[in-house]
Motif scaffolding. Structure first.
Motif, short mmCIF file in Angstrom:
data_model
loop_
_atom_site.label_atom_id
_atom_site.label_comp_id
_atom_site.label_asym_id
_atom_site.label_seq_id
_atom_site.Cartn_x
_atom_site.Cartn_y
_atom_site.Cartn_z
N ALA A 262 0.36 -31.53 6.22
CA ALA A 262 -0.68 -30.59 5.81
C ALA A 262 -0.06 -29.45 5.03
N ILE A 263 -0.64 -29.11 3.87
CA ILE A 263 -0.10 -28.08 2.99
C ILE A 263 -1.14 -26.98 2.79
N LEU A 264 -0.78 -25.78 3.16
CA LEU A 264 -1.59 -24.59 2.90
C LEU A 264 -0.93 -23.82 1.77
N SER A 265 -1.70 -23.45 0.74
CA SER A 265 -1.14 -22.80 -0.45
C SER A 265 -1.74 -21.41 -0.62
N VAL A 266 -0.87 -20.44 -0.92
CA VAL A 266 -1.32 -19.08 -1.26
C VAL A 266 -0.61 -18.65 -2.54
N GLY A 267 -1.23 -17.73 -3.27
CA GLY A 267 -0.68 -17.33 -4.56
C GLY A 267 -1.42 -18.00 -5.69
N ASP A 268 -0.86 -17.92 -6.90
CA ASP A 268 -1.50 -18.52 -8.07
C ASP A 268 -1.53 -20.05 -7.96
N PRO A 269 -2.61 -20.70 -8.34
CA PRO A 269 -2.70 -22.15 -8.22
C PRO A 269 -1.65 -22.87 -9.07
N ARG A 270 -1.09 -23.93 -8.51
CA ARG A 270 -0.25 -24.89 -9.23
C ARG A 270 -0.76 -26.29 -8.92
N ASP A 271 -0.67 -27.17 -9.91
CA ASP A 271 -1.14 -28.54 -9.72
C ASP A 271 -0.23 -29.30 -8.77
N LEU A 272 -0.85 -30.04 -7.85
CA LEU A 272 -0.14 -31.06 -7.07
C LEU A 272 -0.69 -32.40 -7.51
N ALA A 273 0.20 -33.29 -7.93
CA ALA A 273 -0.19 -34.59 -8.47
C ALA A 273 0.24 -35.70 -7.52
N MET B 202 10.35 -12.92 -11.59
CA MET B 202 9.16 -13.59 -11.04
C MET B 202 7.92 -12.88 -11.56
N HIS B 203 6.98 -13.66 -12.10
CA HIS B 203 5.74 -13.07 -12.60
C HIS B 203 4.94 -12.47 -11.45
N ALA B 204 4.11 -11.48 -11.75
CA ALA B 204 3.26 -10.86 -10.74
C ALA B 204 2.14 -11.82 -10.33
N LEU B 205 1.74 -11.73 -9.07
CA LEU B 205 0.64 -12.52 -8.56
C LEU B 205 -0.67 -12.02 -9.16
N GLN B 206 -1.47 -12.97 -9.67
CA GLN B 206 -2.81 -12.64 -10.14
C GLN B 206 -3.78 -12.88 -9.00
N GLY B 207 -4.39 -11.82 -8.49
CA GLY B 207 -5.27 -11.95 -7.33
C GLY B 207 -6.51 -12.78 -7.65
N SER B 208 -7.08 -13.41 -6.61
CA SER B 208 -8.28 -14.21 -6.77
C SER B 208 -9.51 -13.31 -6.85
N LEU B 209 -10.41 -13.60 -7.79
CA LEU B 209 -11.67 -12.85 -7.91
C LEU B 209 -12.59 -13.15 -6.74
N PHE B 210 -12.35 -14.27 -6.03
CA PHE B 210 -13.25 -14.69 -4.97
C PHE B 210 -12.70 -14.37 -3.57
N ASP B 211 -11.60 -13.69 -3.50
CA ASP B 211 -10.96 -13.44 -2.20
C ASP B 211 -10.47 -11.99 -2.17
N GLN B 212 -11.39 -11.06 -2.30
CA GLN B 212 -11.03 -9.65 -2.36
C GLN B 212 -11.10 -9.04 -0.95
N THR B 213 -10.24 -9.49 -0.06
CA THR B 213 -10.20 -8.97 1.29
C THR B 213 -8.78 -9.02 1.81
N GLY C 263 1.56 -17.14 -12.17
CA GLY C 263 2.26 -16.30 -11.22
C GLY C 263 2.84 -17.11 -10.08
N PRO C 264 3.45 -16.47 -9.10
CA PRO C 264 4.11 -17.17 -8.01
C PRO C 264 3.12 -17.79 -7.02
N ARG C 265 3.58 -18.84 -6.37
CA ARG C 265 2.79 -19.54 -5.36
C ARG C 265 3.71 -19.88 -4.19
N ILE C 266 3.17 -19.81 -2.98
CA ILE C 266 3.88 -20.24 -1.78
C ILE C 266 3.09 -21.38 -1.14
N SER C 267 3.78 -22.47 -0.81
CA SER C 267 3.16 -23.55 -0.05
C SER C 267 3.82 -23.62 1.32
N ILE C 268 2.97 -23.85 2.33
CA ILE C 268 3.45 -24.00 3.71
C ILE C 268 3.11 -25.42 4.14
#
Length: 208
Positions: free
Chosen positions: A141-152, A1-12, A195-200
């Protein structure tokens, strides 16, 4: 599994939800709609790390064309009354149930989780039509965390893709109205280095 690339806009590391009032709706026709709210959850990378480590992920296989085929993602499911793997998910489900109360008429009660490990993991075109959603309007309702993936999204009876949204880093997508009956959605494979993504996915009673 590739490493998660953190968001530049969510450094908390503070994991919290924002207001739902900023959500924006797009009509898809035939009574279907989606609501989109980028960055609803802050501290999304910290939540990803917690879920990746603590959720009892499992692989599944399905029978296709007379052979067993592995489902290209890891899964977990929390049924009605089960404790979710982080308190903010309970908070999110409660907030969504309250916000969509007039359209739902009932609370969201379950949570299904998917872990997409890299670009080879995906979910094929489908609608959540197991149970009452096969004949009735519902909300997923879908909440996503991790690297973005397209939902079509596209019409169920074929035709071009109507919407393609990159979801990750705390983004929220809500599919409502007739969406599960008249539309299909997918997370396509990608050859990009992701990188990896989790959807809830939060659902009502009797909908899968």
């Amino acid at each position: 599994m590739h490493a998660l690339q953190g968001s530049l806009f969510d450094q908390t590391d503070e994991i919290r939800l924002g207001p739902l009032a900023r959500v924006r709706r797009t009509g898809l026709g035939a009574g279907a709609w989606v609501d989109h709210l980028p960055g609803w959850l802050t501290g999304a990378d910290a939540l990803f790390e917690h879920l990746a480590a603590e959720v009892p992920w499992h692989a599944e296989s399905r029978r296709m064309y007379d052979r067993e085929v592995g489902v290209p993602r890891l899964l977990a499911h929390y049924g009605e009354g089960e404790t979710l793997p982080h308190p903010v998910l309970t908070e999110a489900r409660t907030a969504l149930s309250r916000y969509y109360a007039d359209e739902l008429g009932e609370p969201l009660v379950t949570a299904g989780l998917c872990l997409y490990r890299d670009g080879r993991d995906s979910v094929a075109w489908h609608g959540d039509r197991t149970g009452r959603s096969a004949t009735e309007d519902t909300v997923v309702a879908i909440l996503s965390v991790g690297d973005p993936r397209d939902l079509a999204l596209r019409p169920r009876d074929g035709g071009p893709t109507l919407l393609r949204l990159p979801l990750g880093h705390g983004d929220l997508l809500v599919m409502g109205g007739s969406c599960q009956r008249t539309m299909e959605h997918a997370v396509p494979k990608t050859t990009r280095a992701v990188g990896p993504r989790i959807s809830i996915q939060f659902r009502t009673h009797g909908v899968r």
